[in-house]
Write an enzyme that holds these catalytic residues in place. Sequence first.
Site, PDB file in Angstrom:
ATOM      1  N   SER A   1      -3.104  -2.512   2.080  1.00 59.35           N
ATOM      2  CA  SER A   1      -3.148  -2.463   3.541  1.00 59.35           C
ATOM      3  C   SER A   1      -3.937  -3.658   4.083  1.00 59.35           C
ATOM      4  CB  SER A   1      -3.816  -1.154   3.951  1.00 59.35           C
ATOM      5  OG  SER A   1      -3.918  -1.109   5.340  1.00 59.35           O
ATOM      6  N   SER A   2      -3.359  -4.324   5.076  1.00 59.17           N
ATOM      7  CA  SER A   2      -4.086  -5.452   5.682  1.00 59.17           C
ATOM      8  C   SER A   2      -5.164  -4.867   6.567  1.00 59.17           C
ATOM      9  CB  SER A   2      -3.158  -6.305   6.533  1.00 59.17           C
ATOM     10  OG  SER A   2      -1.869  -6.317   5.989  1.00 59.17           O
TER      11      SER A   2
ATOM     12  N   GLY B   1      -0.589  -1.421  13.893  1.00 60.14           N
ATOM     13  CA  GLY B   1       0.001  -0.659  14.982  1.00 60.14           C
ATOM     14  C   GLY B   1      -0.973   0.402  15.424  1.00 60.14           C
TER      15      GLY B   1
ATOM     16  N   THR C   1       3.532  -6.274   6.860  1.00 61.53           N
ATOM     17  CA  THR C   1       3.194  -7.468   6.102  1.00 61.53           C
ATOM     18  C   THR C   1       4.403  -7.933   5.280  1.00 61.53           C
ATOM     19  OG1 THR C   1       0.957  -6.633   6.026  1.00 61.53           O
ATOM     20  CG2 THR C   1       1.475  -8.438   4.556  1.00 61.53           C
TER      21      THR C   1
ATOM     22  N   ASN D   1      -1.659   2.974   2.335  1.00 59.75           N
ATOM     23  CA  ASN D   1      -0.997   1.788   1.807  1.00 59.75           C
ATOM     24  C   ASN D   1      -1.900   1.185   0.736  1.00 59.75           C
ATOM     25  OD1 ASN D   1       0.217  -0.653   1.357  1.00 59.75           O
ATOM     26  ND2 ASN D   1       0.311  -1.264   3.515  1.00 59.75           N
TER      27      ASN D   1
ATOM     28  N   SER E   1       0.001   1.544   9.686  1.00 59.76           N
ATOM     29  CA  SER E   1      -0.369   1.051   8.367  1.00 59.76           C
ATOM     30  C   SER E   1       0.609   1.577   7.314  1.00 59.76           C
ATOM     31  CB  SER E   1      -1.777   1.521   8.051  1.00 59.76           C
ATOM     32  OG  SER E   1      -2.149   1.021   6.824  1.00 59.76           O
ATOM     33  N   GLY E   2       1.131   0.687   6.519  1.00 65.28           N
ATOM     34  CA  GLY E   2       2.059   1.091   5.464  1.00 65.28           C
ATOM     35  C   GLY E   2       3.506   1.123   5.903  1.00 65.28           C
TER      36      GLY E   2
ATOM     37  N   GLU F   1      -3.143   3.454  15.700  1.00 69.59           N
ATOM     38  CA  GLU F   1      -3.741   4.297  14.675  1.00 69.59           C
ATOM     39  C   GLU F   1      -4.237   5.546  15.335  1.00 69.59           C
ATOM     40  OE1 GLU F   1      -6.655   2.527  12.106  1.00 69.59           O
ATOM     41  OE2 GLU F   1      -5.116   1.320  11.101  1.00 69.59           O
TER      42      GLU F   1
END
Length: 1080
Positions: free
Chosen positions: A163-164, A390, A115, A160, A110-111, A392
């Site tokens: 973040s998605s 990805g 995206t 993020n 994340s981050g 985590e």
Amino acid sequence: MAKMEVKTSLLDDMIGVGDMVLLEPLNEDSFINNLKKRFDHNEVYTYIGSVVISINPYRSLPIYTPEKVEEYRNRNFYELSPHIFALSDEAYRSLRDQDKDQCILITGESGAGKTEASKLVMSYVAAVCGKGAEVNQVKEQLLQSNPVLEAFGNAKTVRNDNSSRFGKYMDIEFDFKGDPLGGVISNYLLEKSRVVKQPRGERNFHIFYQILSGASEEFLCKLKLERDFSRYNYLGLDSAKVNGVDDASNFRTVRNAMQIVGFMDHETQSVFEVVAAVLKLGNIEFKPESRANGLDESKIKDKNELKEICELTGIDQSVLERAFSFRTVEAKQEKVSTTLNVAQAYYARDALAKNLYSRLFSWLVTRINESIKAQTKVRKKVMGVLDIYGFEIFENADNSFEQFIINYCNEKLQQIFIELTLKEEQEEYIREGIEWTNIEYFNNAIICDLIENNQTGILAMLDEECLRPGTVTDDTFLEKLNQVCATHQHFESRMSKCSRFLNDTSLPHSCFRIQHYAGKVMYQVEGFVDKNNDLLYRDLSQAMWKANHSLIKALFPEGNPAKINLKRPPTAGSQFKASVATLMKNLQTKNPNYIRCIKPNDKKAAHIFNDALVCHQIRYLGLLENVRVRRAGYAFRQAYEPCLERYKMLCKQTWPHWRGPARAGVEVLFDELGIPEEEFSFGRSKIFIRNPRTLFKLEDLRKQRLEDLATLIEKIYRGWKCRTRFLLMKKSQIVIASWVRRHAQQKRYQKIKSSAIVVQSYIRGWKARKLLRELKHLKRCNEAATIIAAYWHGTQVRREYRKYFRANAGRKIYEFTLQRLMQKYFLEMKKKMPSLSPIDKNWPARPYLFLDSTHKELKRIFHLWRCKKYRDQFTDQQKLIYEEKLEASELFKDKKALYPASVGQPFQGAYLEISENPKYKKLKDAVDEKIIIAEVVNKINRANGKATSRIFLLTKNNVLLADQKNGTIKSEVPLGDVTKVSMSSQNDGFFAVHLKEGSEAATKGDFLLSSDHLIEMATKLYRTTLSQTKQKLNIEISDEFLVQFKQDKVCVKFIQGSQKNGNIPTCKRKNNRLLEVAVP
Ligand SMILES: Nc1ncnc2c1ncn2[C@@H]1O[C@H](COP(=O)(O)OP(=O)(O)O)[C@@H](O)[C@H]1O
Ligand SMILES: [Mg+2]
């Protein structure tokens, strides 16, 4: 020049190595150092073969400009510096030109920039693919689906700000020309727990904040919402505002995007109503209520919120209220209703909120798909973009069911990566006709099996546990795992039969650990069962279905009693497994392209490269593995043509031109360079190099050779330049010399010429001046002659014509006028003539000033003439009288005051008629001469001044005094003896007759007489004397004179006397010497 800057190979100007495959030696440190070095030089992209590693720069770099797009467009992958555009271009061209469906797999934590990367890929493809109104609309819709999904599916997390919170796979469909036709989006596992609870420092999904900040008051009112975030239990308060994010403006963007994508107004409205309902659900609170039967029961604290939700969604309030209080379990035609306690009521509420939201999200995706799906039925080419979370790994066993699922997905992706990479590698070897040597690498299929095996897999076990009757808890699930998976190499648990971990204190009892290909992850079992069940009480779904709100109704189809399905719905785990399987199948049919995103630091900060963090990511992304797989056979391969082109300068035969097939050239080249046979292999179209070392050796040689060649070129160029310069200078020198000479000659000639001209000009000047002088003289002569002639003629003419000259006219006019005036004057005068009397004083007034003197003169002449005329009338007698009068005037006028009185009196002379009067017979006889005067006078006595009358006679020769009474002559004086007559100037008649001294008459002295006719007497005396003696008689007029009395001289003095005696003067003897006469 610009062409010289164009790169022809990735190997040019490389910072570190652009392709990790070439890293030498290959280990974790060198890998990280290489990344770091590149990152520090703003090179955020690095290749592993065809995989792109992207490090999030956390700042905008100038490498995404339209110019960059052009630069990467239609260039070979290895030609330019590594870039996401190179990968996109390669994928797009392969799709368009080779008809290969593509997928772009973007992974990373994340981050890390997944995206962003997916957006870059899409924007690149949008920029290079076809143009046109229709195509542009499709593009626009595809691109605008992002903001909508991000608003509903993204949230701020600690990692993020955007973040998605869902996995996204998007297929973009193209036609045979490569123009986009539409797309299909799949979403995976929205993190719906976020709807009801957010970790510290994180937020709920963006849309909640956007709607509260950005919607108009009116709209909010319609949705029965309030702007204040703190009013809502579901909105975490501590980080409601995100720096640099403008929720209000994003809300407008979202609405705009929804419009572009094709949402109808009522649909948008419904969507926001659902969002509002979810938000309001959080505010429903319960309180416990005990029932008589001892069962716990809950009750809604404040029904207001519930009422509003029902109004908003069109649900019957009592239905919903009941659904929050009861739970109906149906089994085999049997319905059992149990009450819910407070905890269950809250659970039910949250479950409803989560379900509403996640179903809404899925509905949105479906709805977007409807809009963007390709309109034609023709065969499509597809490019899939996978943006999925990805690995985590949270610290301290915070990993739960979601992380487990996510990591499972990543295992699968790694699996497919390995498969596809190897497959591709193998295919290439076969294609190139190179012998396939087995490659040593770690295959994670075993881990996938641990999770997804249908019998012994963890997911299967979980499902089994969830479906099992009896009490099911997370602990029973863990126990089961401990039994089944104990022997699995990648499974670790304290309680497993395997004694290896019995003493591992780092592993808590409630946890199990899986050795993923990217590292070990410890999962906390708590919540696994629940989350997998994802239970929503049927009463609630039925209540939802009953809503008078088409969208909500559609979201809960299972609530329809007609379609009642007693079978349990699939668990979350099995759903996910199925969708992952579909995804994998999908991906397997496509040509994969990888973008592996790495986060350089945890602070979302630019320029910071945290080695440990990167190292961690490299490990779990298995990048080193990646390189190893890639390098397993041959590290480097290149088509013959570019290879020969790049290295041909290293061999005499191939330099500068090779006139044969490229492969033969490369063979000659490698032979010449003495590269060991085992180091390379010749494929059909490519040369394969086993070790990067060899490539670098080639590169070094090339660099060396290039330098030599550069020197050579420089040498030749310099020589050529000097020679050319020399030749040019020589040529120039000749040209200059000839020019100089010519110039000198020209100058000399010019000088001579100008001298000649000067001399010539002087002579000509002199001649000309001479001529000029002559001509001037001649001219002057002519002029003089002309002037003389002119004057002469002039004089003549003037003479002839003078009379006509105007200048004379004045004079003539003047004279004429004068004459006329005179004429007039005289004629007038004639008319106005005064009388002829000499005493007439009249004279006409002068008419003109200029005639003044004439006028006077005329007056004088006239007067004289008039007098003459007057005189001419006189007889002789009269003449005499006037002569006498004139004489008197001459003598006395203005001298004697008595004179004026005498003028009017005629001079009679003989006042006494001597001859007539017999008295004076005797006297008459005594005097025989003519008597001129005979008059009575007073003789003043000398002694006393008394007067005595006497007759005064004047004859031609004598003066006689006689007695008045008898006429006896008293004295006779010849005129010759009278010397002088004296008298006063006053108005008296006294006069003295002075006698000549010594004469006979003088003995008695002078006579002092007084007469009334003094003037006449004195005048006649004077005239007679003059005519007889030719002498003028002296007449003295004075107020004081001396008179001879005998011997004495007496002074007679005239004084102003008083008038008491009348008008008669009185005479008085004062003394011997003075006789005073007082004249009145
Ligand atoms: N290529 C990039 N250039 C500049 N900033 C980037 C880039 N990629 C990511 N970022 C920054 O990092 C943030 C997180 O990226 P994002 O793609 O949302 O991460 P992920 O999707 O992997 O969670 C972005 O909001 C952006 O600020
Ligand atoms: Mg993301």
